[in-house]
Design a protein around this motif. Structure first.
Motif, PDB file in Angstrom:
ATOM      1  N   VAL A   4       0.851  -1.198   0.000  1.00 41.71           N
ATOM      2  CA  VAL A   4       0.000   0.000   0.000  1.00 41.71           C
ATOM      3  C   VAL A   4       0.885   1.245   0.000  1.00 41.71           C
ATOM      4  O   VAL A   4       1.765   1.393   0.852  1.00 41.71           O
ATOM      5  CB  VAL A   4      -0.928   0.028   1.230  1.00 41.71           C
ATOM      6  N   LEU A   5       0.637   2.129  -0.949  1.00 39.94           N
ATOM      7  CA  LEU A   5       1.382   3.381  -1.050  1.00 39.94           C
ATOM      8  C   LEU A   5       0.462   4.547  -0.700  1.00 39.94           C
ATOM      9  O   LEU A   5      -0.568   4.745  -1.350  1.00 39.94           O
ATOM     10  CB  LEU A   5       1.923   3.563  -2.467  1.00 39.94           C
ATOM     11  N   GLU A   6       0.819   5.323   0.333  1.00 40.74           N
ATOM     12  CA  GLU A   6       0.080   6.540   0.674  1.00 40.74           C
ATOM     13  C   GLU A   6       0.829   7.733   0.084  1.00 40.74           C
ATOM     14  O   GLU A   6       2.050   7.853   0.241  1.00 40.74           O
ATOM     15  CB  GLU A   6      -0.045   6.691   2.192  1.00 40.74           C
ATOM     16  N   ILE A   7       0.088   8.611  -0.583  1.00 38.93           N
ATOM     17  CA  ILE A   7       0.679   9.791  -1.211  1.00 38.93           C
ATOM     18  C   ILE A   7       0.001  11.036  -0.653  1.00 38.93           C
ATOM     19  O   ILE A   7      -1.228  11.170  -0.699  1.00 38.93           O
ATOM     20  CB  ILE A   7       0.527   9.749  -2.749  1.00 38.93           C
ATOM     21  N   ILE A   8       0.818  11.932  -0.107  1.00 36.69           N
ATOM     22  CA  ILE A   8       0.309  13.154   0.505  1.00 36.69           C
ATOM     23  C   ILE A   8       1.317  14.270   0.240  1.00 36.69           C
ATOM     24  O   ILE A   8       2.495  13.997  -0.016  1.00 36.69           O
ATOM     25  CB  ILE A   8       0.074  12.932   2.022  1.00 36.69           C
ATOM     26  N   THR A   9       0.885  15.510   0.272  1.00 36.65           N
ATOM     27  CA  THR A   9       1.743  16.612  -0.154  1.00 36.65           C
ATOM     28  C   THR A   9       2.974  16.797   0.733  1.00 36.65           C
ATOM     29  O   THR A   9       4.102  16.843   0.250  1.00 36.65           O
ATOM     30  CB  THR A   9       0.948  17.928  -0.200  1.00 36.65           C
ATOM     31  N   LEU A  10       2.777  16.915   2.044  1.00 37.96           N
ATOM     32  CA  LEU A  10       3.851  17.298   2.953  1.00 37.96           C
ATOM     33  C   LEU A  10       4.195  16.207   3.947  1.00 37.96           C
ATOM     34  O   LEU A  10       3.317  15.437   4.373  1.00 37.96           O
ATOM     35  CB  LEU A  10       3.463  18.571   3.724  1.00 37.96           C
ATOM     36  N   ALA A  11       5.459  16.173   4.359  1.00 33.08           N
ATOM     37  CA  ALA A  11       5.892  15.208   5.363  1.00 33.08           C
ATOM     38  C   ALA A  11       5.174  15.453   6.689  1.00 33.08           C
ATOM     39  O   ALA A  11       4.767  14.511   7.378  1.00 33.08           O
ATOM     40  CB  ALA A  11       7.405  15.303   5.560  1.00 33.08           C
ATOM     41  N   GLY A  12       4.997  16.718   7.055  1.00 34.16           N
ATOM     42  CA  GLY A  12       4.286  17.047   8.286  1.00 34.16           C
ATOM     43  C   GLY A  12       2.838  16.576   8.254  1.00 34.16           C
ATOM     44  O   GLY A  12       2.286  16.150   9.276  1.00 34.16           O
ATOM     45  N   SER A  13       2.225  16.636   7.079  1.00 34.50           N
ATOM     46  CA  SER A  13       0.849  16.163   6.926  1.00 34.50           C
ATOM     47  C   SER A  13       0.780  14.643   7.081  1.00 34.50           C
ATOM     48  O   SER A  13      -0.194  14.109   7.621  1.00 34.50           O
ATOM     49  CB  SER A  13       0.291  16.575   5.567  1.00 34.50           C
ATOM     50  N   ALA A  14       1.803  13.946   6.599  1.00 38.82           N
ATOM     51  CA  ALA A  14       1.848  12.495   6.763  1.00 38.82           C
ATOM     52  C   ALA A  14       1.857  12.124   8.240  1.00 38.82           C
ATOM     53  O   ALA A  14       1.173  11.188   8.680  1.00 38.82           O
ATOM     54  CB  ALA A  14       3.073  11.919   6.058  1.00 38.82           C
ATOM     55  N   GLU A  15       2.628  12.875   9.014  1.00 44.26           N
ATOM     56  CA  GLU A  15       2.721  12.615  10.450  1.00 44.26           C
ATOM     57  C   GLU A  15       1.404  12.918  11.155  1.00 44.26           C
ATOM     58  O   GLU A  15       0.970  12.167  12.022  1.00 44.26           O
ATOM     59  CB  GLU A  15       3.848  13.462  11.047  1.00 44.26           C
ATOM     60  N   ALA A  16       0.745  14.006  10.759  1.00 46.26           N
ATOM     61  CA  ALA A  16      -0.485  14.425  11.432  1.00 46.26           C
ATOM     62  C   ALA A  16      -1.704  13.658  10.952  1.00 46.26           C
ATOM     63  O   ALA A  16      -2.558  13.268  11.752  1.00 46.26           O
ATOM     64  CB  ALA A  16      -0.704  15.921  11.224  1.00 46.26           C
ATOM     65  N   PHE A  17      -1.816  13.421   9.631  1.00 45.26           N
ATOM     66  CA  PHE A  17      -3.031  12.855   9.063  1.00 45.26           C
ATOM     67  C   PHE A  17      -3.002  11.336   8.892  1.00 45.26           C
ATOM     68  O   PHE A  17      -4.046  10.718   8.680  1.00 45.26           O
ATOM     69  CB  PHE A  17      -3.338  13.497   7.704  1.00 45.26           C
ATOM     70  N   ILE A  18      -1.825  10.735   8.944  1.00 54.19           N
ATOM     71  CA  ILE A  18      -1.711   9.275   8.824  1.00 54.19           C
ATOM     72  C   ILE A  18      -1.092   8.693  10.089  1.00 54.19           C
ATOM     73  O   ILE A  18      -1.631   7.767  10.697  1.00 54.19           O
ATOM     74  CB  ILE A  18      -0.881   8.875   7.591  1.00 54.19           C
ATOM     75  N   GLY A  19       0.051   9.238  10.478  1.00 54.95           N
ATOM     76  CA  GLY A  19       0.668   8.882  11.758  1.00 54.95           C
ATOM     77  C   GLY A  19       0.902   7.394  11.946  1.00 54.95           C
ATOM     78  O   GLY A  19       1.426   6.710  11.063  1.00 54.95           O
TER      79      GLY A  19
END
Length: 386
Positions: A4-19
């Motif tokens: 599974v590949l998650e794609i999101i704009t920002l690294a900070g968003s990955a931490e906050a929105f996926i974590g």
């Protein structure tokens, strides 16, 4: 095992929105997790902590044709090379379009779209039509659409972007909830840390602190909040009222310069700039109330974070915001008018009222929006894909 590949704009968003969903899916499900996002200071450490494979690809939020084409080819190559089975694309308009194009180039793997909001809510004319069309294009190549709030789901159905059978809402909403037991837990923050921060930002013990956290743009209601603050200062000139702003101005949808200048020149307005995600929980504890008079949201995570820290909130009734509180339990609604915002802030001058609502707010978040609850719903979405 599915990749599974998650794609999101920002690294900070990955931490906050996926974590911790990354490590949870690998532990509880038969999944190998991957991440693509723009480079960030904490990206390598975050990926290592989660035990995932990743690649930094610059995904600009502004129109940049050459960079965008490079991103499409890099993502397509990563999908093919790593034999990705499922792509989870987080909808921030251009990032989602880049992902869809890359996926088609790579052979059209199964795609899940996480709809973080309704961008066209505040648009009109041709631009609105183009943004809606772009979303319909993305959804045409999507198996499931995870809407971050019930109101986002309704709006997307009203605008004929999604089909009902594709839509999913994770519990009461949000894409990841908050870590209410550990990170966003007021009992886990040292009183000395708060005292140090108050000293740093020159906040007195008797100050009434109005908090705001987010991008400093028109859509967030920054102009109306600044006017409400001016009303309160004029009316209560003998009361120590401070406006505590976490975030930075942005060029797109920019707040008028004269409004920013007025705020910057006011000694009772505190600007912190951007705060590292690892420290943000401490900053809520300097607020008496968080105000988010936004014109549109997906599901405002800052509301969950503040409530989890025992801070009551004032929000608009706009898309996303309307789902983020339990009225008169965790917070109150306000109309998007400066006087209405000021009137609602005044209600929290009553410390007993504010404290009681803050306590109820925390309990509500722990019971309904802790990330351990929300991530189970997201795992069910992945498990449902055949």
């Amino acid at each position: 095992m599915k990749r599974v590949l998650e794609i999101i704009t920002l690294a900070g968003s990955a931490e906050a929105f996926i974590g911790d969903q990354f490590s949870f899916f690998q532990e509880k499900g038969d999944y190998e997790m991957h991440l693509i996002c723009s480079e960030g200071d904490n990206l390598e450490a975050f990926a290592k902590k989660q035990g995932i494979k990743y690649q930094a690809v610059e995904i600009s939020r502004q129109l940049a044709p050459v960079k965008d084409l490079k991103a499409v080819f890099k993502i397509a190559r990563y999908i093919r090379r790593n034999k990705i089975d499922i792509i989870v694309a987080h909808y921030f308009p251009k990032a989602s379009l880049i992902t869809t194009c890359a996926n088609l180039l790579a052979g059209n793997r199964t795609k899940v779209l996480v709809a973080h909001g309704v961008l066209h809510d505040t648009m009109s004319g041709l631009v609105r039509k183009l943004v809606i069309w772009e979303q319909k294009f993305d959804v045409a190549f999507t198996k499931k659409v995870v809407c971050v709030s019930p109101s986002v789901a309704r709006r997307r159905l009203e605008d004929k972007i999604d089909k009902p059978e594709k839509q999913v809402v994770l519990g009461g909403g949000s894409c990841n909830g908050v870590d209410a037991l550990e990170k966003f837990n007021p009992d886990k923050v040292l009183k000395e840390d708060i005292s140090t921060l108050k000293e740093k930002y020159k906040l007195g013990e008797n100050d009434f602190v109005i908090g705001f956290s987010g991008r400093l743009v028109r859509d967030k209601g920054v102009v109306e909040l600044s006017q409400a603050f001016r009303i309160l200062k004029k009316k209560h000139h003998d009361k120590a009222i401070k406006l505590f702003i976490i975030g930075e101005p942005e060029k797109r949808d920019a707040v008028p310069q004269e409004v920013l200048d007025t705020l910057l020149d006011n000694p009772d307005v505190v600007f912190t700039g951007k705060i590292p995600y690892g420290d943000i929980q401490k900053y809520y504890l300097m607020m008496d109330v968080l105000v988010l008079p936004s014109y549109r949201e997906g599901f405002p995570t800052v509301v969950l974070e503040a409530c989890s820290m025992g801070i009551p909130v004032i929000v608009s009734r706009s898309t996303g915001c309307i789902d983020s509180i339990k009225e008169n339990v965790t917070g109150v609604y306000t109309d998007l008018e400066p006087q209405a915002i000021a009137d609602n802030i005044e209600r929290f001058f009553d410390k007993e009222f504010a404290h009681s609502m803050g306590k109820d707010a925390r309990n509500y978040i722990v019971d309904n929006y802790d990330q351990r609850i929300i991530r189970k719903y997201m795992l069910q979405v992945l498990d449902s894909i055949k």
